[in-house]
Design an enzyme around this catalytic site. Structure first.
Site, PDB file in Angstrom:
ATOM      1  N   CYS A  71       0.800  -1.230   0.000  1.00  0.00           N
ATOM      2  CA  CYS A  71       0.000   0.000   0.000  1.00  0.00           C
ATOM      3  C   CYS A  71       0.832   1.279   0.000  1.00  0.00           C
ATOM      4  CB  CYS A  71      -0.947  -0.005   1.202  1.00  0.00           C
ATOM      5  SG  CYS A  71      -2.213  -1.306   1.129  1.00  0.00           S
ATOM      6  N   HIS A 125      -1.317   6.410   2.092  1.00  0.00           N
ATOM      7  CA  HIS A 125      -1.544   5.232   2.926  1.00  0.00           C
ATOM      8  C   HIS A 125      -2.309   5.567   4.200  1.00  0.00           C
ATOM      9  CE1 HIS A 125      -1.164   1.414   4.821  1.00  0.00           C
ATOM     10  NE2 HIS A 125      -0.480   1.906   5.826  1.00  0.00           N
TER      11      HIS A 125
END
Length: 467
Positions: A71, A125
């Protein structure tokens, strides 16, 4: 001022003042942990009517690849326009702004150039489902939804699917009662629509909506589970010896509890839950697309739908991310521009998520920063048969302690992967004959020349990351 490329394509001539007022809006929708498991990407088990409808009026890029299948590294790369070996962000704890204090991210750049910017959900993120590990760029947004925990979930609905559980239960999943706004993705769509109605209408907008699903835990309203009878779910097929020629690092990092020792029924239930989450995201995307149309914004809004990286649903025995196989490195990518003449076309051009930044700059008449390492996709938007590059590159860390470093090159025909510059394994797959990457040809002397050439390109393009 340089005119936006999409207006140039329409042969319009505008004064600088008028061009500044009518620059196209941007709607960027991004899912989390979503592989190319959409009907419009030929994943037949998925039910994604809203994104399929978007695809019919867009260019569908069938060969799009992330730069890091994790991510934070992927999002940091895409939003900065820099490869991971430049950002040095290789896990969810690394901070892009510490590594590159003066980094100019995509939404920050658009904000500096007169766009009203808003973030709803996970673009940079954000830990799921607790809201921890925030790596957001605070200078990027006029408006951003607050990070908050999604826990606790509503009471679990009694499922019609009864799957025997045990110590190895496979992926965790939960059907919940109630409507879409019980979960954060529904609220992100709702908040984004509200912001569109209240925004500063004197400016074009850059609206980024990041959906958490289908990131684990696999939780969605029960109605989306009901779309997938368990009897209709199939498992990926593979040769019995599929894993025999895969280097250890390529197989490392898959947590045993993630269905490696579960039953076929449990694995099918996990795929069903993943697809339920995909359909839930599709529904939220549909809400946004309907709002854009109802507000009369469709004629001047660029729309992108994509994901930060792919995900494994049992291919090669894997049930997670962070691999360098096709299922994990590849992402769905759909792009619509106002008045486009190529809507409904499919492109096999090799695309990287790095290309989003320069593409949007060109289409919106925003000067592209000189540091960008991607390429504009505007030639492919004009002609989906065109190609702007002959390879896509992805990097990864694998293992419980991230002790293995991988890098891969994907060309139209080949995928070549090295682990620790080849010291811990090499892979070579011929996509013309083996699109599932079952047969590793790295030790086949017939392909020694191809392997040498591809490895040389890897060494040149992706030098080892220095932490």
């Amino acid at each position: 001022m340089r005119l936006p490329a999409l207006l140039i394509l329409s042969f319009l001539t505008l004064s600088p003042a008028l061009a500044a007022d009518t620059r196209p809006n941007v709607l960027l929708m991004m899912a989390d942990d979503l592989a190319a498991t959409l009907q419009c990407f030929d994943y037949s088990q998925a039910k994604t009517p809203n994104l399929d409808a978007l695809a019919r009026r867009s260019v569908v890029f069938t060969r799009t690849y992330c730069q890091f299948p994790h991510c934070n590294p992927s999002r940091s790369s895409m939003m900065s326009g820099l490869r991971p070996n430049t950002t040095r962000v290789t896990n969810n704890e690394d901070n892009l702004y510490t590594n590159i204090p003066d980094v100019l991210t995509l939404p920050h750049h658009f904000r500096n150039n007169g766009y009203a910017t808003a973030r709803c959900g996970k673009i940079f993120h954000l830990g799921v489902p607790t809201g921890l590990e925030s790596m957001d760029d605070p200078q990027a947004w006029d408006f951003g939804t607050p990070f908050k925990s999604e826990l606790p979930y509503p009471l679990k609905r009694e499922s019609s699917v009864k799957v025997k559980t045990g110590k190895k239960q496979g992926l965790p999943w939960q059907e919940i009662p109630g409507g879409d706004d019980q979960l954060v993705d529904g609220n992100f769509a709702k908040t984004a629509i509200e912001w569109l109605g209240k925004r500063d209408k004197s400016k074009p907008f850059f609206l980024a909506v990041g959906f958490h699903r289908p990131h684990m835990p696999l939780v969605a309203p029960a109605q989306y589970f009901d779309m997938y009878p368990l009897k209709n779910i199939t498992l990926p097929e593979a040769p019995a010896n599929d894993e025999a020629d895969i280097p250890a690092p390529a197989r490392n990092g898959a947590v045993p509890g993630y269905a490696l020792e579960s039953t076929p029924e449990q694995r099918r239930a996990a795929i069903r839950a993943y697809l339920a989450c995909v359909s839930y995201v599709d529904a939220q995307a549909g809400r946004l697309l309907d709002a854009i149309k109802q507000m009369g914004l469709d004629d001047n809004t660029i729309i992108i739908f994509t994901s930060d990286h792919g995900w494994h649903l049992g291919e090669h025995g894997l049930w997670h991310k962070r691999s360098l196989f096709e299922e994990c490195a590849r992402v769905p990518f759909i792009m619509h521009t106002p008045g486009m003449q190529t809507g409904g076309k499919r492109s096999q051009s090799l695309v990287e998520l790095l290309d989003v930044y320069p593409t949007l700059c060109e289409l919106c008449g925003v000067p592209a920063p000189t540091h960008l390492q991607g390429l504009s996709l505007t030639p492919v938007l004009r002609d989906p048969a065109a190609s702007i590059q002959d390879a896509a590159f992805t990097q990864a860390r694998r293992g419980a302690d991230a002790e293995f470093w991988g890098r891969t090159i994907r060309t139209a025909r080949w995928r070549c992967t090295e682990w620790d510059e080849g010291k811990n394994g090499i892979e070579l797959y011929d996509h013309d004959k083996d699109p599932q990457e079952y047969k590793n040809l790295a030790n086949d002397p017939q392909h020694a020349k191809t392997l040498k050439e591809l490895r040389a390109r890897l060494a040149e393009k992706l030098p080892p990351i220095v932490k």
